[in-house]
Design an enzyme around this catalytic site. Structure first.
Site, mmCIF file in Angstrom:
data_model
loop_
_atom_site.group_PDB
_atom_site.id
_atom_site.type_symbol
_atom_site.label_atom_id
_atom_site.label_comp_id
_atom_site.label_asym_id
_atom_site.label_seq_id
_atom_site.Cartn_x
_atom_site.Cartn_y
_atom_site.Cartn_z
ATOM 1 N N GLU A 162 0.783 -1.241 0.000
ATOM 2 C CA GLU A 162 0.000 0.000 0.000
ATOM 3 C C GLU A 162 0.814 1.291 0.000
ATOM 4 O OE1 GLU A 162 -2.824 0.124 3.136
ATOM 5 O OE2 GLU A 162 -4.063 -1.430 2.265
ATOM 6 N N GLU A 376 -5.949 -8.065 1.037
ATOM 7 C CA GLU A 376 -6.584 -7.672 2.305
ATOM 8 C C GLU A 376 -8.013 -7.272 2.017
ATOM 9 O OE1 GLU A 376 -4.854 -4.541 4.741
ATOM 10 O OE2 GLU A 376 -2.845 -5.326 4.373
HETATM 11 C C1 BGP Z 1 -4.451 -1.497 5.526
HETATM 12 C C2 BGP Z 1 -3.129 -1.961 6.053
HETATM 13 C C3 BGP Z 1 -3.206 -2.905 7.191
HETATM 14 C C4 BGP Z 1 -4.370 -2.717 8.124
HETATM 15 C C5 BGP Z 1 -5.659 -2.386 7.388
HETATM 16 C C6 BGP Z 1 -6.780 -1.960 8.281
HETATM 17 O O1 BGP Z 1 -4.290 -0.195 5.087
HETATM 18 O O2 BGP Z 1 -2.364 -2.585 5.064
HETATM 19 O O3 BGP Z 1 -1.972 -2.857 7.823
HETATM 20 O O4 BGP Z 1 -4.086 -1.888 9.165
HETATM 21 O O5 BGP Z 1 -5.475 -1.400 6.418
HETATM 22 O O6 BGP Z 1 -6.636 -0.617 8.599
HETATM 23 P P1 BGP Z 1 -6.964 -0.027 10.011
HETATM 24 O O7 BGP Z 1 -6.132 -0.786 10.958
HETATM 25 O O8 BGP Z 1 -6.642 1.417 9.933
HETATM 26 O O9 BGP Z 1 -8.413 -0.256 10.200
#
Ligand code: BGP
Length: 469
Positions: A162, A376
């Site tokens: 990301e 993800e």
């Molecule tokens: C993405 C990242 C993850 C994870 C996820 C959820 O951007 O790759 O590392 O954190 O988002 O985000 P958050 O924890 O802000 O809800």
């Protein structure tokens, strides 16, 4: 239209080093910018997180038992090279990942390994992170070390996780260290420089003929014009370029199209910014454009965008207080939240169609993409703990609908090979701490006990019967 997941469709779970491991100072690990940043902020720490550093055998055993066939893990760069560019690697850090990968293999869980997941070593981060060309060189060297060291154990590599969220978090939103706000130059330059680092690393991987596959992960949130109105179409386009298309062009075209550069220049002009792209950089991008074995898409939400000319104005909802999000970029657009679309407590719109549309768009606009994994997707939720059964039905519903979106994309001819739920077990969230849970397995952060949630049982069954109805 298929309601069943194809038999060979990979079902995996995702984690990241800093969010899961804890042990932030153990066995010679070098500092990352997050360590001091979180301490200063004083809300929460990344230690012990989910204590994955010690508990990984349990998480991998659970993966095996519950039909999680692959795990996304990231290597903490500063465990291998504590300062990012040390002459010698840190043996204890190197050994930790050997042990982890071997255990994954022993449990029949395929490791997909990310080299950089938001955690540049502090020694390099404090010198400008990827804005500094030295970090690019150091990253490539670290990547080569890992390709070589772990070639027996790792067959799937990911360079970056990301690039847009990390650069915008650092330089636009200010929710990631060094917490700079509204700096479009740094945001775009950072994105470009990280893409150059990616291009160099995959070129090296292919030139040295390492066995296995390599790709990159982009967070691709689909941008729609608010209320479908013509006047908002340009805003949605600009925002799409800034967050998605700039990176997709760099990945798969090896240059930025005129349309994309026009949009970038329009955004920079409105915000007094600038970007430097050299011929040499473009040569690196060009040399790598056909080498990506797969694209990882992280997808949580889509955005509906309205034209916006006011001052830059962002409020990041990092507490789960629904209705507090503001995201308006001068000369780009403003995210709207008042549509009839469900959203979670962090104001993330639940919109599975956006995932399908995004995958179809990638396949159409970048026909050399080869293969896509959803690397993800998942639902941040304040799970209620009890020892009987943790009922996370809304999460099951969320995952099921996004898997259906995958089958729709497959049906439309897109090569979608698998899906990794974020997250395997509950982990630490960068800007939210510990009340925003995503896991199939509940983690009691005091005792570090794991408890399968209802979603874990559902997942196990899904992996067996592949039935999404
Ligand atoms: C993405 C990242 C993850 C994870 C996820 C959820 O951007 O790759 O590392 O954190 O988002 O985000 P958050 O924890 O802000 O809800």
């Amino acid at each position: 239209f298929i309601m069943n997941l194809p038999k060979e469709f990979l079902l995996g779970g995702a984690t990241a080093a800093y969010q899961a491991e804890g042990a932030t100072t153990k066995d010679g690990k070098g500092k990352v910018a997050w360590d001091d940043y979180l301490e200063k902020q004083g809300r929460f720490k990344a230690d012990p997180a989910s204590d994955f550093y010690n508990k990984y055998p349990i998480d991998l055993k659970l993966s095996h038992e519950f039909g999680v066939d692959a795990i996304r893990i990231s290597i903490a760069w500063s465990r291998i090279f504590p300062n990012g560019d040390d002459a010698e690697a840190n043996p204890a850090g190197v050994q930790f990942y050997h042990d982890l990968f071997k255990e994954a293999r022993a449990q029949g869980v395929e490791p997909y390994v990310t080299l950089h997941h938001f955690d540049t070593p502090d020694a390099l981060h404090s010198q400008g992170d990827f804005l500094n060309p030295h970090t690019i060189e150091s990253f490539v060297r670290y990547a080569e070390f890992c390709f070589n060291e772990y070639q027996e154990e790792v067959k799937y590599w990911i360079t970056f996780n990301e690039i847009w969220p990390v650069t915008s978090g650092q330089y636009l939103v200010g929710k990631f260290p060094p917490a700079i706000t509204y700096d479009f130059s740094k945001t775009l330059q950072g994105q470009h420089n990280m893409m150059v680092a990616h291009a160099k690393a995959i070129k090296l991987f292919k030139d040295k003929q390492y066995d296995g596959e390599i790709g990159i992960i982009h967070s691709l949130e689909t941008k729609y014009p608010y209320e479908g109105k013509k006047e908002n179409e340009h805003a949605a386009f600009l925002y799409d370029v800034l967050a998605n298309k700039f990176l997709l062009d760099a990945t798969y075209k090896g240059y930025y199209t005129e349309e994309v550069m026009d949009a970038v220049n329009e955004i920079l002009l409105a915000n007094n910014g600038e970007i430097h792209i050299t011929e040499e950089d473009l040569a690196h991008l060009d040399a790598a454009k056909d080498l990506n074995d797969f694209l990882g898409i992280n997808y949580y939400q889509s955005n509906f965008v309205r034209a916006y000319d006011g001052d830059n104005d962002i409020h990041h909802n990092g507490t789960g207080e629904k209705g507090t999000s503001v995201f308006a970029l001068h000369g780009v657009g403003e995210q709207m939240f008042d549509m009839d679309i469900p959203r979670n407590d962090w104001d993330w719109l639940i919109y599975p169609d956006g995932l399908r549309d995004q995958m179809i768009r990638v396949a159409k606009e970048y026909p050399n993409y080869k293969k896509i994994y959803v690397t993800e997707n998942g639902m941040g939720y304040k799970d209620d703990f009890n020892t009987e059964l943790i009922d996370d039905t809304p999460r099951i519903d969320y995952i099921r609908k996004h898997l259906i979106a995958c089958t729709e994309a497959i049906d439309a001819g897109v090569n979608v090979a698998g899906y990794f739920v974020w997250s395997l077990m509950d982990v630490f969230s960068w800007s939210n701490g510990y009340n925003k849970r995503y896991g199939l397995f509940y983690v009691d952060f005091d005792t570090q006990e794991r408890y399968p949630k209802k979603s874990a049982y559902w997942w196990k069954q899904l992996n067996e019967n592949r039935d999404l109805s």
